[in-house]
Design an enzyme around this catalytic site. Structure first.
Site, PDB file in Angstrom:
ATOM      1  N   HIS A 172      65.151  65.653   1.220  1.00  0.00           N
ATOM      2  CA  HIS A 172      63.873  65.172   1.731  1.00  0.00           C
ATOM      3  C   HIS A 172      64.068  64.261   2.943  1.00  0.00           C
ATOM      4  O   HIS A 172      63.166  64.124   3.775  1.00  0.00           O
ATOM      5  CB  HIS A 172      63.061  64.468   0.633  1.00  0.00           C
ATOM      6  CG  HIS A 172      63.580  63.133   0.221  1.00  0.00           C
ATOM      7  ND1 HIS A 172      64.399  62.936  -0.860  1.00  0.00           N
ATOM      8  CD2 HIS A 172      63.403  61.902   0.766  1.00  0.00           C
ATOM      9  CE1 HIS A 172      64.678  61.662  -0.979  1.00  0.00           C
ATOM     10  NE2 HIS A 172      64.099  61.001  -0.004  1.00  0.00           N
TER      11      HIS A 172
ATOM     12  N   HIS B 178      60.463  62.669  -6.040  1.00  0.00           N
ATOM     13  CA  HIS B 178      61.819  63.119  -6.359  1.00  0.00           C
ATOM     14  C   HIS B 178      61.846  64.301  -7.315  1.00  0.00           C
ATOM     15  O   HIS B 178      62.841  65.029  -7.374  1.00  0.00           O
ATOM     16  CB  HIS B 178      62.634  61.957  -6.936  1.00  0.00           C
ATOM     17  CG  HIS B 178      62.917  60.878  -5.942  1.00  0.00           C
ATOM     18  ND1 HIS B 178      63.842  61.039  -4.923  1.00  0.00           N
ATOM     19  CD2 HIS B 178      62.400  59.640  -5.789  1.00  0.00           C
ATOM     20  CE1 HIS B 178      63.884  59.932  -4.196  1.00  0.00           C
ATOM     21  NE2 HIS B 178      63.024  59.072  -4.695  1.00  0.00           N
TER      22      HIS B 178
ATOM     23  N   TYR C 126      60.940  54.654 -14.716  1.00  0.00           N
ATOM     24  CA  TYR C 126      61.334  55.894 -14.056  1.00  0.00           C
ATOM     25  C   TYR C 126      61.939  56.913 -15.012  1.00  0.00           C
ATOM     26  O   TYR C 126      61.761  58.119 -14.835  1.00  0.00           O
ATOM     27  CB  TYR C 126      62.341  55.623 -12.926  1.00  0.00           C
ATOM     28  CG  TYR C 126      61.915  54.589 -11.914  1.00  0.00           C
ATOM     29  CD1 TYR C 126      60.576  54.435 -11.543  1.00  0.00           C
ATOM     30  CD2 TYR C 126      62.851  53.753 -11.316  1.00  0.00           C
ATOM     31  CE1 TYR C 126      60.195  53.482 -10.623  1.00  0.00           C
ATOM     32  CE2 TYR C 126      62.485  52.790 -10.387  1.00  0.00           C
ATOM     33  CZ  TYR C 126      61.148  52.651 -10.048  1.00  0.00           C
ATOM     34  OH  TYR C 126      60.781  51.702  -9.128  1.00  0.00           O
TER      35      TYR C 126
ATOM     36  N   GLN D  81      49.071  61.688   7.090  1.00  0.00           N
ATOM     37  CA  GLN D  81      48.022  61.426   6.096  1.00  0.00           C
ATOM     38  C   GLN D  81      48.289  62.164   4.791  1.00  0.00           C
ATOM     39  O   GLN D  81      47.802  61.760   3.724  1.00  0.00           O
ATOM     40  CB  GLN D  81      46.663  61.831   6.663  1.00  0.00           C
ATOM     41  CG  GLN D  81      46.180  60.958   7.815  1.00  0.00           C
ATOM     42  CD  GLN D  81      45.880  59.533   7.375  1.00  0.00           C
ATOM     43  OE1 GLN D  81      45.258  59.298   6.346  1.00  0.00           O
ATOM     44  NE2 GLN D  81      46.304  58.563   8.185  1.00  0.00           N
TER      45      GLN D  81
END
Length: 453
Positions: free
Chosen positions: A113, A99, A253, A28
């Site tokens: 990650h 990121h 981005y 969550q």
């Protein structure tokens, strides 16, 4: 089965096991990590999170497995649920602002990650007997759990020179490693979903037809392995996928305001690094799952209410810096773009050297006030020539693997360069006088480096 309604894919069905994983605090947490970092401060609609993206990837992974099942009857129920779970948990390891957090941690202990995603997944399974029992009832073994981790992070195991490095599945199922995170061609369900979802929430037109690509997908024998290939007549659709990715990098981005915001939020995270978590630093949290899962985008709001009374004088100064930057973001007093230029052999040196050259003679006024960022546009890191389509396998109407070349080299449609780079200089100070000095120094450096026309 649980039925969800998704704005991108419509009706989605999720298995009880997937729902058990979703209904945990660790999962969550993704609701509070935006998919596109700070981009919602430029595109107001871009408030979507890693939570719905991961569910979308899980759905697409299942759709691909259903398609491939008709070609390979050996695909088992366990194979399918492993690939779906990999899609579901592939972004569990993202930190605050996605990121952006990776750049703050800066490769600490080779941390990624993707690795953290699998670490958190194992943390969920080990701490929840219901999920552990459900996975066992689905038929998953410890080898299958390891397989899920391999599907999420395929970087370390794809090696043409060292042979097959995976242990979760053998070469007879090698194509399974190209579904969720495809390090070979860059075409995977993760990319399908984020391109569709980001376009939707940014308000950008999207021409990606993932259903047609999946329909034209075929398992082929290539290089001693089972690989995924697309019908040769779909080359333009494949190219369009990579072009869309590049287009989003250009307009969103790596939008200049987004880069400015990213630099500011990164400075905020570095400033509060030793004080945000009472029992350790933000950077060191990557070693401790229980601490790491407390980090979300809410960091930016929480720092406004940190009580400085228990902090040292040095940490109070760091907190004040972070709170000042936060206020500047709220009042739109962002880092200012001083200028940008294409890099060349004459602009030699690393970022630190270039900044030192730009500041020379004005160090007192410009020290700690400048930041250099690289703007890089490409079609992806796949394909030796820079043409991403060269790394993709295609088959003809007879089922034979054919040439990868999209266009003849003389074609007017082939770009002169597959990669575009710019160096961008930002000034952190709101002082117009300091900004003017930075502009003069930048122009002087461009002239001395023969970069100014």
């Amino acid at each position: 089965m649980t039925i969800l309604n998704d704005p991108i894919h419509g009706t989605i069905e999720l298995s009880p096991t997937c729902m058990m994983i979703i209904d945990t605090p660790e999962y969550q947490r993704l609701r509070n990590i935006k998919q596109t970092g700070t981009l919602n401060m430029i595109y107001p609609g871009a408030t979507h999170s890693r939570f719905e993206h991961c569910i979308g990837v899980c759905y697409l992974a299942g759709a691909v497995m259903d398609k491939l099942k008709s070609q390979d009857p050996t695909i088992s129920h366990v194979d399918k649920i492993c690939v779906q779970i990999a899609g579901l948990i592939h972004d569990l390891g993202h930190g605050p602002f996605s990121h952006l957090f990776d750049s703050v941690v800066g490769g600490k202990d080779n941390w990624t990650h993707e690795q953290m995603s699998f670490t958190i997944f194992k943390h969920i399974v080990e701490g929840n007997e219901r999920i552990k029992k459900s996975l066992e009832e689905e038929g998953l073994t410890s080898r299958d759990i390891n397989f899920i981790g391999e599907l999420v992070d395929t970087k370390e195991c794809f090696s043409e020179s060292e042979g097959w490095q995976f242990s979760g599945r053998g070469k007879d199922k090698s194509y399974l490693y190209e579904i969720v995170s495809n390090e070979r061609t860059g075409i995977d369900v993760d990319k399908f979903d984020y391109l569709l979802r980001d376009c939707y929430y940014l308000g950008v037109s999207c021409t990606l037809d993932w259903r047609r690509l999946v329909h034209m997908m075929k398992i082929v024998d290539f290089g001693g392995e089972k690989r995924l290939a697309f019908r040769d007549k779909e080359k333009n659709n494949v190219y369009n996928l990579f072009y869309l990715r590049m287009h989003l990098h250009r307009i969103a981005y790596q939008h200049v305001t987004c880069v400015s915001l990213d630099l500011m939020v990164a400075d905020i995270m570095r400033a509060v690094d030793p004080i945000y978590l009472k029992d350790g630093s933000i950077r060191d949290s990557v070693k401790d799952t229980s601490k790491y899962i407390r980090l979300t985008d809410s960091l930016l709001d929480v720092i406004a209410f940190i009580d400085p009374s228990h902090l040292s004088e040095e940490n109070v100064s760091s907190l004040n810096k972070a709170q000042t930057l936060r206020h500047r973001i709220e009042t739109r007093k962002l880092y200012t773009l001083i200028g940008e230029t294409p890099p060349s052999d004459r602009s030699h040196g690393n970022k630190s050297q270039i900044l030192a050259d730009v500041m020379r003679g004005e160090e007192e006024k410009l020290s700690n006030q400048l930041e250099l960022a690289e703007f890089k546009l490409n079609f992806g890191s796949w394909g030796e020539s820079g043409d991403p389509v060269q790394s993709v396998l295609f088959y003809d109407k007879h089922g034979h693997v054919v040439s990868h070349q999209l266009y003849d080299e003389t074609s007017m449609f082939v770009p002169k360069s597959w990669t575009h780079r710019q160096l961008r200089l930002f000034c952190k100070s709101v002082d117009v006088g300091v900004q003017d000095i930075a502009k003069k120094q930048w122009t002087k450096w461009l002239t001395s480096s023969a970069l100014l026309n």
